[in-house]
Design a protein around this motif. Structure first.
Motif, PDB file in Angstrom:
ATOM      1  N   ARG A 113      93.547  16.727  74.552  1.00 51.61           N
ATOM      2  CA  ARG A 113      92.535  17.267  75.828  1.00 51.61           C
ATOM      3  C   ARG A 113      93.380  18.295  76.950  1.00 51.61           C
ATOM      4  N   VAL A 114      93.725  19.269  76.147  1.00 54.82           N
ATOM      5  CA  VAL A 114      94.714  20.215  77.020  1.00 54.82           C
ATOM      6  C   VAL A 114      94.355  21.705  76.501  1.00 54.82           C
ATOM      7  N   VAL A 115      93.952  22.419  77.657  1.00 46.14           N
ATOM      8  CA  VAL A 115      93.475  23.893  77.269  1.00 46.14           C
ATOM      9  C   VAL A 115      94.473  24.786  78.007  1.00 46.14           C
ATOM     10  N   ARG A 116      94.938  25.813  77.295  1.00 47.46           N
ATOM     11  CA  ARG A 116      95.864  26.604  78.011  1.00 47.46           C
ATOM     12  C   ARG A 116      95.515  28.013  78.005  1.00 47.46           C
ATOM     13  N   ARG A 117      95.681  28.747  78.935  1.00 47.75           N
ATOM     14  CA  ARG A 117      95.340  30.340  78.765  1.00 47.75           C
ATOM     15  C   ARG A 117      96.879  30.964  78.965  1.00 47.75           C
ATOM     16  N   ALA A 118      97.049  31.783  78.104  1.00 53.82           N
ATOM     17  CA  ALA A 118      98.279  32.655  77.926  1.00 53.82           C
ATOM     18  C   ALA A 118      99.589  31.740  78.393  1.00 53.82           C
ATOM     19  N   LYS A 143      82.864  17.887  82.960  1.00 55.78           N
ATOM     20  CA  LYS A 143      81.766  18.558  82.516  1.00 55.78           C
ATOM     21  C   LYS A 143      82.209  19.733  81.820  1.00 55.78           C
ATOM     22  N   GLU A 144      83.243  20.586  82.356  1.00 54.53           N
ATOM     23  CA  GLU A 144      83.669  21.743  81.713  1.00 54.53           C
ATOM     24  C   GLU A 144      84.465  21.578  80.352  1.00 54.53           C
ATOM     25  N   TRP A 145      85.001  20.316  80.640  1.00 54.44           N
ATOM     26  CA  TRP A 145      85.857  20.010  79.268  1.00 54.44           C
ATOM     27  C   TRP A 145      84.880  19.546  78.299  1.00 54.44           C
ATOM     28  N   GLY A 146      83.873  18.849  78.666  1.00 55.20           N
ATOM     29  CA  GLY A 146      82.998  18.370  77.769  1.00 55.20           C
ATOM     30  C   GLY A 146      82.116  19.417  77.036  1.00 55.20           C
ATOM     31  N   LEU A 147      81.825  20.673  77.638  1.00 50.91           N
ATOM     32  CA  LEU A 147      81.159  21.565  77.061  1.00 50.91           C
ATOM     33  C   LEU A 147      82.029  22.432  76.231  1.00 50.91           C
TER      34      LEU A 147
END
Lengths: 232, 504
Positions: A146-151, A160-164
């Motif tokens: 459950r990790v999001v990385r940008r650059a 909710k953002e994660w779920g979507l």
């Protein structure tokens, strides 16, 4: 494509010229192609040829495409890519709700069609062994962790953002209808609250897109749903 | 009505009374030789009864007086003299008078009834011939002609029939034929229709008119006005009497209404058939034109992949095929729009998505490098049909790219006093002054500018779709530099201002 076995695609269209051109394009891209001109022929070839993917034109002479779509899904484990006229937004949504993987609008762009075919076939593989990690442009997502990385930078997402985002990332390159997203993230009671979706997509874009006013990562199909673009 | 003065007929009836009394005198004279003289007075009942019942009370009374005198003169002592008057003579006289009165009044009543019956059947015949003339009229004009002819004949007057129309009443028919009505007459007719009362000559309103107009009203409302005019008579309707006029007006009104209802039913039937044909045409055109276009594009893609052709030529081929596809889409949209077959599927739309969708579609066949997007990401959502709005915007941007002199096109979203504006700006020569409104009409291509080419359908569709969704569109010239500005105005009622956030 993996060497050895070529993926088999059943092209269902009543126009011989379209079938010929689709066969040429798919052949060239390394797929094995079988053709059917009617719904009846398609259903019988489905049994004997066992294709991995069906390109289904909804305007068939003998039966409505939306009618045989559930039959195809029930009688085989083939993915279905629907080919429809541009105007038919309702038809597209109906086909997706019935379980079609994605749609291509006529007159289609061959590159776009091949991209959709690749996505649909890859998902078959991905579904079998979910790796959980995905890179789209500058953004990397790890569904397990459950990790999001940008650059390279961690991006904090609300639940909710994660779920979507996770729901879109589970089907990269594929359109996910508004109703499917709302059901998955907000629950069946909010299936029609498109407004929630818009607001959350906006905040996601603000966090992930290079230019939130010109989204390239999360795109919208008018009246249908969202797509996480996974190819540049 | 019978006159009290003796006419030829009644003179004859008095003569007949004298004759009958004479005959009775002769008969009684002869009978006297056989019978007792006292019974002779009964014989005089015969002429009295006959005269009273055949010719009325006057001749009856006359016969009674004559009979009484004759009896006294011829049959009582002294014979051939009126002298020696007795009580029994008076009784005879009174009996004869009484019989005359009874029989005469009974006759008068019968005759009145007969006259009434005759008058009623004459009236029925008039109305029957009137309604017969109205049946079988094939359209409103023929019906109007029949009404005017019959009414004119019945009232011995000129007749004119008017129906509602814009801006003034519409002369359905007249007898004898008229080109048009004078303005005073038309005003009287208008008054008759709007107030549902008679107007014009011989009435209290608009009496300067040479015509008298009567409203033709049914339970559904006023369907028209019938005018009557006669040079010598200020009130031609008096010729037939008020109740008959009312009946004739009712009949004419009902016939007109029936005709209109029948026409409406036929219209609905025709429309339904047209809709069915249109639907069939839509799906067949969509399929028949799309299939070769799809094949052309796929073939071009194949050539490109095989490197068998010049990429510039293939770009041209692709671009033109996509343009043709957009024309087909526009045609289909236009047919749908004009058929009133648009079904709105409204949802909150992010203008960012709408613009991105258009760029994606155009990107396939157009060089969109020159396209600037200035739509902030924080504008309110808009309740729209995403498909219709996509086509609206696609046509606007396509128009700007095609007619904007090939220079930069800007899509700009901004807040306005009334809501939100989405503006498509180009850097072309702009619109010829005074033509800003016309440009949205179907098939209008403005001359006197280089805004030619194209089917002219695109902008008509922009307007049609925009209005169907409650938006409005305007075309102006830019104030800051040469070029046209197309503005889609989104009223605040369609904006989703306070976003419901459920993001926890």
């Amino acid at each position: 494509m993996k060497a050895g076995r070529r993926a088999k695609i059943l092209v269902v269209d009543d126009e011989p010229q379209i079938r010929r051109l689709l066969r040429a394009a798919l052949d060239r891209a390394g797929y094995a192609v079988v053709e059917a001109g009617t719904a009846r022929e398609a259903l019988s070839l489905l049994q004997t040829q066992k294709p991995e993917l069906v390109l289904l034109d909804l305007g068939l002479p003998d039966r409505d495409g939306l009618e045989i779509l559930p039959l195809i899904l029930a009688q085989s484990d083939a993915k279905v890519l629907v080919v429809s006229a541009r105007e038919a937004t309702e038809e597209k949504v109906a086909a997706l709700d019935l379980g079609a993987d994605d749609f291509v609008t006529k007159p289609f762009d061959t590159d776009e069609l091949l991209a959709r075919v690749r996505v649909a076939l890859r998902q078959r593989v991905a579904a079998a062994a979910p790796s959980g990690a995905l890179t789209v442009g500058l953004v990397t997502v790890d569904l397990m962790a459950r990790v999001v990385r940008r650059a390279g930078q961690d991006v904090h997402l609300t639940p909710k953002e994660w779920g979507l985002f996770a729901e879109l990332a589970r089907h990269p390159g594929r359109v996910v209808t508004h109703a499917q997203l709302l059901r998955a993230v907000w629950g069946p009671a909010h299936e029609h609250d498109v407004e929630y979706l818009r607001v959350t997509v906006r905040s996601l874009r603000a966090k992930l897109e290079a230019d939130p006013a010109a989204p390239r990562l999360i795109t919208n199909e008018p009246g249908v749903g969202y797509r996480l673009i996974d190819e540049p | 009505m019978r006159s009290a003065l003796p006419s030829d007929g009644s003179l004859r009836s008095y003569a007949l009374a004298i004759l009958m009394v004479g005959l009775v005198i002769a008969c009684a004279g002869f009978a006297q030789t056989l019978l007792p003289p006292a019974s002779a007075d009964l014989l005089f009942l015969i002429p009295v009864l006959a005269s009273a019942s055949l010719h009325g009370m006057g001749p009856g009374l006359f016969a009674a007086v004559l009979g009484a005198l004759a009896y006294n003169f011829f049959f009582t002592e002294p014979v051939l003299s009126l002298r020696d008057y007795r009580l029994s003579d008076t009784v005879t006289f009174l009996v004869l008078l009484g019989v005359a009165i009874l029989a005469g009044s009974r006759t008068a009543r019968l005759r009145r009834q007969a006259q009434l019956a005759a008058a009623r059947s004459k009236q029925d015949a008039i109305l029957a011939s009137f309604s017969r003339a109205l049946v079988g009229a094939e359209d409103e004009a023929a019906l109007g002609q029949a009404i005017c002819q019959e009414a004119g004949r019945l009232f011995g007057a000129s007749a004119a029939l008017l129906g509602p129309g814009e801006p003034s009443l519409h002369l359905i028919a007249s007898h004898p034929p008229l080109e048009h009505l004078g303005s005073v007459d038309a005003e009287a007719a208008q008054l008759a229709m709007s107030l549902c009362t008679s107007a014009g000559r011989g009435t209290t309103s608009m009496s300067a008119s040479g015509w008298t107009f009567y409203p033709l009203a049914t339970s559904q409302g006023v369907v028209g006005a019938l005018g009557l005019a006669r040079e010598d008579d200020p009130e031609p309707s008096a010729a037939l009497g008020e109740p008959r006029l009312a009946t004739i007006l009712d009949q004419a009104a009902l016939a007109l209404e029936r005709r209109r209802l029948a026409d409406e039913v036929a219209d609905v039937e025709r429309l339904r058939e047209q809709d069915r044909l249109r639907g069939a045409l839509l799906s067949s055109v969509s399929h028949d034109l799309r299939t070769p276009l799809t094949a052309i594009l796929a073939a071009s893609a194949q050539l490109r992949r095989e490197g068998r052709s010049d990429p510039d030529t293939l770009d041209l081929l692709d671009g033109e095929a996509r343009r043709l596809d957009r024309y087909v889409a526009n045609l289909l949209d236009m047919v749908r729009l004009e058929a009133g077959a648009l079904r709105l599927r409204t949802e909150p739309v992010d203008l960012i998505d709408a613009v991105a969708g258009v760029l994606r579609d155009l990107g396939k066949g157009f060089d969109v490098a020159d396209l600037r997007v200035e739509v902030p990401a924080d504008l309110p959502l808009v309740r729209l049909d995403p498909h219709l709005f996509h086509h609206c915007l696609l046509n606007l941007v396509d128009n700007a790219l095609r007619h904007g002199g090939g220079r930069g096109v800007t899509i700009r979203g901004l807040r306005s006093a009334a809501g939100l504006d989405l503006v498509v700006l180009d850097e072309g020569p702009g619109l010829p002054p005074g033509q800003e409104r016309r440009i949205f009409e179907t098939f209008v291509r403005l001359r006197g500018s280089d805004r030619e080419g194209g089917t002219g359908l695109g902008l008509a569709i922009v307007k049609g779709f925009a209005e169907a969704m409650g938006l409005s569109v305007e075309a102006t010239n830019r104030s800051d530099q040469p070029g046209a500005a197309f503005v889609v105005r989104i009223p605040s009622a369609l904006l989703v201002e306070s976003l419901r956030v459920n993001a926890e």
